[in-house]
Design an enzyme around this catalytic site. Structure first.
Site, PDB file in Angstrom:
ATOM      1  N   TYR A 136       0.827  -1.211   0.000  1.00  0.00           N
ATOM      2  CA  TYR A 136       0.000   0.000   0.000  1.00  0.00           C
ATOM      3  C   TYR A 136       0.864   1.265   0.000  1.00  0.00           C
ATOM      4  O   TYR A 136       0.402   2.336   0.364  1.00  0.00           O
ATOM      5  CB  TYR A 136      -0.914   0.030   1.229  1.00  0.00           C
ATOM      6  CG  TYR A 136      -2.136  -0.859   1.163  1.00  0.00           C
ATOM      7  CD1 TYR A 136      -2.023  -2.228   0.994  1.00  0.00           C
ATOM      8  CD2 TYR A 136      -3.415  -0.330   1.297  1.00  0.00           C
ATOM      9  CE1 TYR A 136      -3.144  -3.051   0.958  1.00  0.00           C
ATOM     10  CE2 TYR A 136      -4.541  -1.145   1.269  1.00  0.00           C
ATOM     11  CZ  TYR A 136      -4.393  -2.498   1.101  1.00  0.00           C
ATOM     12  OH  TYR A 136      -5.511  -3.306   1.077  1.00  0.00           O
ATOM     13  N   LYS A 187       5.693 -14.439   2.238  1.00  0.00           N
ATOM     14  CA  LYS A 187       5.700 -15.288   1.040  1.00  0.00           C
ATOM     15  C   LYS A 187       7.139 -15.292   0.541  1.00  0.00           C
ATOM     16  O   LYS A 187       7.438 -14.901  -0.594  1.00  0.00           O
ATOM     17  CB  LYS A 187       4.723 -14.721   0.005  1.00  0.00           C
ATOM     18  CG  LYS A 187       4.523 -15.591  -1.222  1.00  0.00           C
ATOM     19  CD  LYS A 187       3.835 -16.928  -0.943  1.00  0.00           C
ATOM     20  CE  LYS A 187       3.857 -17.798  -2.180  1.00  0.00           C
ATOM     21  NZ  LYS A 187       3.297 -19.150  -1.942  1.00  0.00           N
ATOM     22  N   ASP A 220      -0.155 -18.448   1.829  1.00  0.00           N
ATOM     23  CA  ASP A 220      -1.144 -19.385   1.273  1.00  0.00           C
ATOM     24  C   ASP A 220      -1.415 -20.516   2.269  1.00  0.00           C
ATOM     25  O   ASP A 220      -2.563 -20.887   2.524  1.00  0.00           O
ATOM     26  CB  ASP A 220      -0.687 -19.932  -0.094  1.00  0.00           C
ATOM     27  CG  ASP A 220       0.750 -20.441  -0.090  1.00  0.00           C
ATOM     28  OD1 ASP A 220       1.510 -20.126   0.843  1.00  0.00           O
ATOM     29  OD2 ASP A 220       1.125 -21.166  -1.041  1.00  0.00           O
ATOM     30  N   ASP A 244      -4.574  -7.849   5.171  1.00  0.00           N
ATOM     31  CA  ASP A 244      -5.889  -7.378   4.713  1.00  0.00           C
ATOM     32  C   ASP A 244      -6.738  -8.579   4.312  1.00  0.00           C
ATOM     33  O   ASP A 244      -7.897  -8.717   4.707  1.00  0.00           O
ATOM     34  CB  ASP A 244      -5.701  -6.425   3.527  1.00  0.00           C
ATOM     35  CG  ASP A 244      -7.026  -6.020   2.900  1.00  0.00           C
ATOM     36  OD1 ASP A 244      -7.982  -5.791   3.657  1.00  0.00           O
ATOM     37  OD2 ASP A 244      -7.097  -5.941   1.657  1.00  0.00           O
ATOM     38  N   ASP A 248     -10.100 -10.598   6.493  1.00  0.00           N
ATOM     39  CA  ASP A 248     -11.455 -10.880   5.990  1.00  0.00           C
ATOM     40  C   ASP A 248     -11.810 -12.342   6.222  1.00  0.00           C
ATOM     41  O   ASP A 248     -12.937 -12.675   6.616  1.00  0.00           O
ATOM     42  CB  ASP A 248     -11.574 -10.556   4.489  1.00  0.00           C
ATOM     43  CG  ASP A 248     -12.122  -9.162   4.243  1.00  0.00           C
ATOM     44  OD1 ASP A 248     -11.933  -8.287   5.116  1.00  0.00           O
ATOM     45  OD2 ASP A 248     -12.731  -8.936   3.175  1.00  0.00           O
TER      46      ASP A 248
HETATM   47  C1  IPM Z   1      -9.707  -2.932   5.091  1.00  0.00           C
HETATM   48  C2  IPM Z   1     -10.327  -2.604   3.781  1.00  0.00           C
HETATM   49  C3  IPM Z   1      -9.561  -1.542   3.043  1.00  0.00           C
HETATM   50  C4  IPM Z   1      -8.150  -1.984   2.806  1.00  0.00           C
HETATM   51  C5  IPM Z   1     -10.249  -1.171   1.728  1.00  0.00           C
HETATM   52  C6  IPM Z   1     -11.584  -0.506   1.992  1.00  0.00           C
HETATM   53  C7  IPM Z   1      -9.416  -0.374   0.821  1.00  0.00           C
HETATM   54  O1  IPM Z   1     -10.452  -3.751   2.999  1.00  0.00           O
HETATM   55  O2  IPM Z   1      -9.554  -2.023   5.924  1.00  0.00           O
HETATM   56  O3  IPM Z   1      -9.396  -4.084   5.326  1.00  0.00           O
HETATM   57  O4  IPM Z   1      -7.864  -2.810   1.950  1.00  0.00           O
HETATM   58  O5  IPM Z   1      -7.259  -1.504   3.493  1.00  0.00           O
HETATM   59 MG    MG Z   2      -9.912  -5.489   3.993  1.00  0.00          MG
END
Ligand code: IPM
Ligand code: MG
Length: 354
Positions: A136, A187, A220, A244, A248
């Site tokens: 990022y 990785k 992975d 990230d 999720d």
């Molecule tokens: C998170 C989100 C953000 C990220 C998106 C909204 C860009 O997915 O905070 O996990 O990837 O940082």
């Molecule tokens: Mg995210």
């Protein structure tokens, strides 16, 4: 009385619904506690604001935010603005501008909540996401636009200082948990420069934490371990993008993205830290009043902890858990409760504790 200044940035979509619910609960907690107060100021920065003004954050915006003790953030993302524009317009300038390099993402199956995993109760993780650089870093470009020879680059940037400080943060956090275990995720088999440096620095820092046990997993492979052997993980440290994705998965395995909280910390406290639910703006359910406020409540508990109010934070967590145990659930958790129903239930649970 201790007083904390909070900058509320509801942002887009369900952001304003869940932040309103979160502030209601925070105000009730402060009133019942009597030991601390909150001074809350709202900032209207959102995608609608961007379309009107041409920017998310006004030129003096960060300077104004800097004076606050914490930032309570809803979500950013709207149909009308490309996602990379909204992200780089609002959330990243704050996280990177305030050097909130440690992104903390706890995952746990709250009482009453059903995990898709048979042994979901074993999930008790904290994912530490490097939040200032890596994938990022915004380092890339495009040339020959639209031509057959068009090129796009997206180069991850890892600095020794950036890697060392996130590892140190992760070790310190792992040290404070009962299991004292930290898993390094990279990785470094396929990516032999930045990722190998991540591994090397991890083991350098590890020497200062002999009381924390460690192991190492490729990104992975760790996804299968999260699903098949959840009990073997405690704290995980990973890069911006890897964490990230993993967070999720962790949220889904914990029952819903609607409960997952996060803290963007500047551990040195040179700048305010930012607290937000992980879920995002969710325009498919915006305005329906059914957004799950639990992620925001849990986020508020993390904020209270950071501000130095651990007792109020623990009370809020207990209230949240009593409400999930009673299965007062919004549709994402299979229920039919509204945001207001869940908020009322949490307020009532807090009232019973007082
Ligand atoms: C998170 C989100 C953000 C990220 C998106 C909204 C860009 O997915 O905070 O996990 O990837 O940082
Ligand atoms: Mg995210």
């Amino acid at each position: 009385m201790r007083e904390y200044s909070i900058a509320a940035i509801p942002g887009d979509g369900i952001g304003s619904e869940v932040i309103a619910a979160g502030l209601e609960v925070l105000r009730a907690l402060a009133a019942a506690d009597g030991g601390f107060g909150l001074r809350i100021e709202h900032f209207p920065w959102s995608s609608a604001y961007y379309q009107e003004h041409g920017h998310y954050i006004p030129p003096d915006g960060l300077a104004r935010l800097k004076a606050f003790d914490a930032i309570f953030f809803g979500a950013v993302g709207a149909r009308e603005v490309p996602d990379h524009v909204s992200l780089w317009g609002l959330r990243l300038p704050i996280a990177q501008g305030f050097d909130q390099y440690a992104n903390v993402r706890p995952a746990r199956v709250l009482p009453g909540v059903k995990s898709p995993l048979a042994d979901g109760k074993d999930i008790d993780w904290v994912i530490i996401r490097e939040n200032s650089e890596g994938e990022y870093a915004g380092n890339g470009g495009r040339a020959h636009r639209g031509l057959p020879i068009e090129v796009g680059t997206e180069t991850a940037v890892f600095t020794r200082a950036g890697v060392e400080r996130i590892h140190r943060f992760a070790f310190n956090l792992a040290r404070g948990r009962p299991r004292r275990h930290l898993t390094l995720v990279t990785k470094s088999n396929a990516q032999r420069f930045g990722m190998v440096m991540w591994d090397e620095i991890f083991y350098e820092v590890a020497r200062d934490f002999p009381d924390v046990s460690t192991d190492r997993e490729l990104v992975d492979a760790v996804t299968t371990r999260m699903v098949l052997k959840p009990a073997t993980l405690d704290v995980v440290v990973a890069t911006n993008l890897h964490a990230d994705i993993l967070s999720d998965l962790a949220a889904a395995l914990s029952g819903s993205l609607g409960i997952a909280p996060t803290a963007n910390l500047n551990p040195e406290r040179s700048f305010p830290s930012m607290f937000e639910p992980i879920h995002g703006s969710a325009f498919d359910i915006t305005g329906k009043g059914i957004a799950n406020p639990i992620a925001t409540f849990w986020t508020a508990a993390m904020m209270l902890e950071h501000l130095g109010e651990p007792a109020a934070s623990a009370r809020l967590m207990k209230a949240i858990e009593s409400v999930t145990a009673a299965r007062v659930f919004t549709p994402d958790l299979g229920g039919s409760a509204t945001t207001a129903d869940v908020t009322r239930a949490v307020l009532a649970a807090l009232g019973r504790m007082a």
